[in-house]
Design a protein around this motif. Structure first.
Motif, PDB file in Angstrom:
ATOM      1  N   ASN A 164       0.812  -1.215   0.000  1.00  0.00           N
ATOM      2  CA  ASN A 164       0.000   0.000   0.000  1.00  0.00           C
ATOM      3  C   ASN A 164       0.849   1.270   0.000  1.00  0.00           C
ATOM      4  OD1 ASN A 164      -2.045  -1.826   0.091  1.00  0.00           O
ATOM      5  ND2 ASN A 164      -2.855  -1.215   2.080  1.00  0.00           N
ATOM      6  N   LEU A 165       1.998   1.237   0.683  1.00  0.00           N
ATOM      7  CA  LEU A 165       2.908   2.376   0.593  1.00  0.00           C
ATOM      8  C   LEU A 165       3.432   2.546  -0.837  1.00  0.00           C
ATOM      9  CD1 LEU A 165       5.018   2.166   3.882  1.00  0.00           C
ATOM     10  CD2 LEU A 165       3.170   3.769   3.330  1.00  0.00           C
ATOM     11  N   GLY A 166       3.592   1.437  -1.541  1.00  0.00           N
ATOM     12  CA  GLY A 166       3.969   1.513  -2.950  1.00  0.00           C
ATOM     13  C   GLY A 166       2.926   2.231  -3.771  1.00  0.00           C
ATOM     14  N   TYR A 167       1.651   1.971  -3.503  1.00  0.00           N
ATOM     15  CA  TYR A 167       0.582   2.677  -4.199  1.00  0.00           C
ATOM     16  C   TYR A 167       0.645   4.182  -3.944  1.00  0.00           C
ATOM     17  CZ  TYR A 167      -2.232  -1.269  -5.893  1.00  0.00           C
ATOM     18  OH  TYR A 167      -2.702  -2.356  -6.584  1.00  0.00           O
ATOM     19  N   VAL A 168       0.874   4.549  -2.681  1.00  0.00           N
ATOM     20  CA  VAL A 168       0.945   5.971  -2.331  1.00  0.00           C
ATOM     21  C   VAL A 168       2.109   6.645  -3.058  1.00  0.00           C
ATOM     22  CG1 VAL A 168       1.338   7.601  -0.453  1.00  0.00           C
ATOM     23  CG2 VAL A 168      -0.145   5.622  -0.085  1.00  0.00           C
ATOM     24  N   SER A 169       3.299   6.024  -3.013  1.00  0.00           N
ATOM     25  CA  SER A 169       4.476   6.576  -3.685  1.00  0.00           C
ATOM     26  C   SER A 169       4.260   6.676  -5.184  1.00  0.00           C
ATOM     27  CB  SER A 169       5.690   5.697  -3.376  1.00  0.00           C
ATOM     28  OG  SER A 169       6.815   6.109  -4.113  1.00  0.00           O
ATOM     29  N   THR A 207      -5.465   2.790  -4.591  1.00  0.00           N
ATOM     30  CA  THR A 207      -4.920   3.039  -3.250  1.00  0.00           C
ATOM     31  C   THR A 207      -6.012   2.958  -2.193  1.00  0.00           C
ATOM     32  OG1 THR A 207      -3.234   4.487  -4.216  1.00  0.00           O
ATOM     33  CG2 THR A 207      -3.608   4.659  -1.841  1.00  0.00           C
ATOM     34  N   LEU A 208      -7.150   3.596  -2.456  1.00  0.00           N
ATOM     35  CA  LEU A 208      -8.265   3.560  -1.506  1.00  0.00           C
ATOM     36  C   LEU A 208      -8.766   2.134  -1.307  1.00  0.00           C
ATOM     37  CD1 LEU A 208     -10.330   6.713  -2.590  1.00  0.00           C
ATOM     38  CD2 LEU A 208      -8.730   6.489  -0.681  1.00  0.00           C
TER      39      LEU A 208
END
Length: 486
Positions: free
Chosen positions: A87-92, A186-187
């Protein structure tokens, strides 16, 4: 009581569907963004007043960073949780996709493109592990087939959408068009990927092994990506491959001495895991070779319009999109090995037809051959991924998931390097046609080698299975004798 159980079952099913949607959106986007800028590279040379060799790093650098970091991100997933890294990958990825569109020069664009690649490596390395953990065994093959389909569709639609943007919109839309999808993914990921389900282990990270691996794989990909441009026997290329050899040698000496090695060495000793990863690399090498070569043939020698060529090339992802989930579902019921064997035979048959009859083939026949190769990939990809994860030790599923993604990217890079190297060798119509046939003929031999690897893998797997009871009995006997001695 029955009503409550039925409600829980319905909720669980809905939850899994949304989780799979979130994961597949990431698999699609990471390969969509890899290919969308390819057709616009000449445009970037004019925009930033530079040459094609520097602009190519928008594509090459993106793929190189992803491939280099995949095992590291899988290892971090083992340690800190696959959901967190994913999920941090999605944010980045989402934030960098917005920022890269506002780059004022090529240097800033390349840096932000690398940040985007870091995010993509984070969710590519952990998506298979998440599926393995949160889905029951009888549904994993079908789920992995859907992910493989998302990867294929992303890789094929990227250049098509990129061509439309290059014709009608500004270059910034190459990086902005997918942002709404990335934001939605991401959501969904934060909402529907379960927080629990993974037993994390606080083990030390082998930083030296990680560094040696990154140096090895980066230099290797750089070498094969630029070998045809620099010259395969040039001092620059030979130096790069020397770095690869030194880093690999040091890695092979270092890793066995570590209590917790960076690479899952023990898992590689399992024949099913080892030959499954080799087949994954070879299958994507073969598929990407034809996807890189055929456009040059269709545009140059066959003189077909871009729109017609697009319809022909679409036969591959359409066939893969249909067969991938179906073969994944069937492999859950009947096992993976027979599908992998049939898939290699299908791909080999397609390349044999291209090697022997490329010139006289009609447009419909070329499309049919591409569909056959897509069928072969559908028979291999998801059953093979399910097969590997089935035999991977529980403590290494994150690392092995990252290795699967790495073999996919490494195979694509090698296939592109092989294809472009052959194309650059043809100077006229006759020589060009013969060079295409030669390339496809080489791929037939590579496919035959994959079948030999497959057969040897099955043999050693059976030997290991037969010897396992004997090894357990010997261990038990040694334990009893030791107790008697005491």
């Amino acid at each position: 009581m029955n009503v409550s159980m039925n409600q829980a079952r319905v909720f669980t099913s809905r939850h899994h569907i949304w989780m799979m949607t979130a994961i597949c959106m990431g698999a699609f986007l990471s390969h969509f963004t890899a290919g969308i800028v390819n057709v616009s590279l000449p445009q970037f040379t004019r925009i930033f007043q530079t040459n094609l060799a520097e602009v190519q790093w928008i594509t090459t650098g993106y793929l190189l960073v992803i491939t280099s970091l995949l095992p590291l991100m899988g290892k971090l997933g083992d340690r800190y949780g696959y959901r967190l890294i994913h999920n941090l990958g999605y944010v980045s990825f989402t934030i960098s996709s917005i920022m890269v569109a506002f780059s004022t020069n090529l240097t800033i664009l390349l840096i932000l493109r690398m940040v985007q690649a870091i995010g993509a490596s984070m969710f590519q390395a952990t998506n298979i592990a998440l599926i393995t953990i949160h889905l029951p065994k009888e549904k994993r093959g079908r789920a992995l087939g859907i992910v493989s389909t998302a990867v294929a569709l992303g890789g094929m639609t990227g250049p098509i959408i990129g061509g439309w943007i290059a014709a009608w919109f500004s270059w910034q839309w190459l990086f902005l068009i997918h942002v709404p999808v990335a934001f939605a993914a991401t959501l969904l990921a934060f909402r529907f990927i379960p927080v629990r389900g993974q037993e994390r282990k606080r083990v030390p990270l082998d930083k030296v092994g990680a560094l040696l691996f990154i140096v090895m794989i980066s230099s290797f990909i750089f070498g094969i990506s630029n070998g045809s441009r620099l010259g395969w026997l040039s001092s620059e290329t030979l130096f790069v491959f020397a770095v690869t050899t030194v880093a690999l040698s040091m890695l092979l000496v270092w890793e066995p001495r570590q209590r917790v090695p960076f690479l899952p060495i023990k898992a590689f000793r399992i024949p099913a895991v080892f030959y499954g990863l080799l087949i994954s690399t070879i299958s994507f090498l073969l598929a990407n070779t034809v996807l890189v070569l055929l456009p040059f043939y269709l545009f140059g020698i066959a003189a077909i319009s871009p729109s017609t060529a697009g319809y022909i090339l679409a036969a591959y992802p359409v066939s893969l999109a249909f067969t991938g989930p179906l073969c994944g579902y069937l492999s859950d019921r009947y096992g993976s090995r027979r599908f992998m064997f049939l898939g290699l035979c299908g791909i080999g048959s397609g390349f044999a037809a291209l090697a022997l009859y490329l010139g006289p083939l009609s447009i419909i026949e070329i499309a049919a051959i591409l569909a056959l190769i897509g069928l072969g990939m559908g028979l291999i990809a998801s059953p093979n991924n399910s097969f590997i994860m089935k035999h991977a030790p529980a403590e290494h599923i994150g690392s092995i998931g990252g290795m699967i993604a790495l073999t996919r990217n490494a195979g694509m890079v090698c296939g592109a390097a092989l294809g472009l190297g052959i194309v650059n060798g043809g100077d006229n119509h006759a020589t060009g046609l013969e060079s295409f046939r030669a390339a496809f003929g080489i791929n037939v031999l590579i496919c035959a080698g994959a079948l030999i690897i497959f057969g040897c893998g099955i043999y050693f797997e059976n030997v290991r299975r037969k010897n396992k009871p004997k090894m357990k009995e010997a261990h038990k006997q040694n334990t009893l004798e030791g107790e008697k001695t005491l």
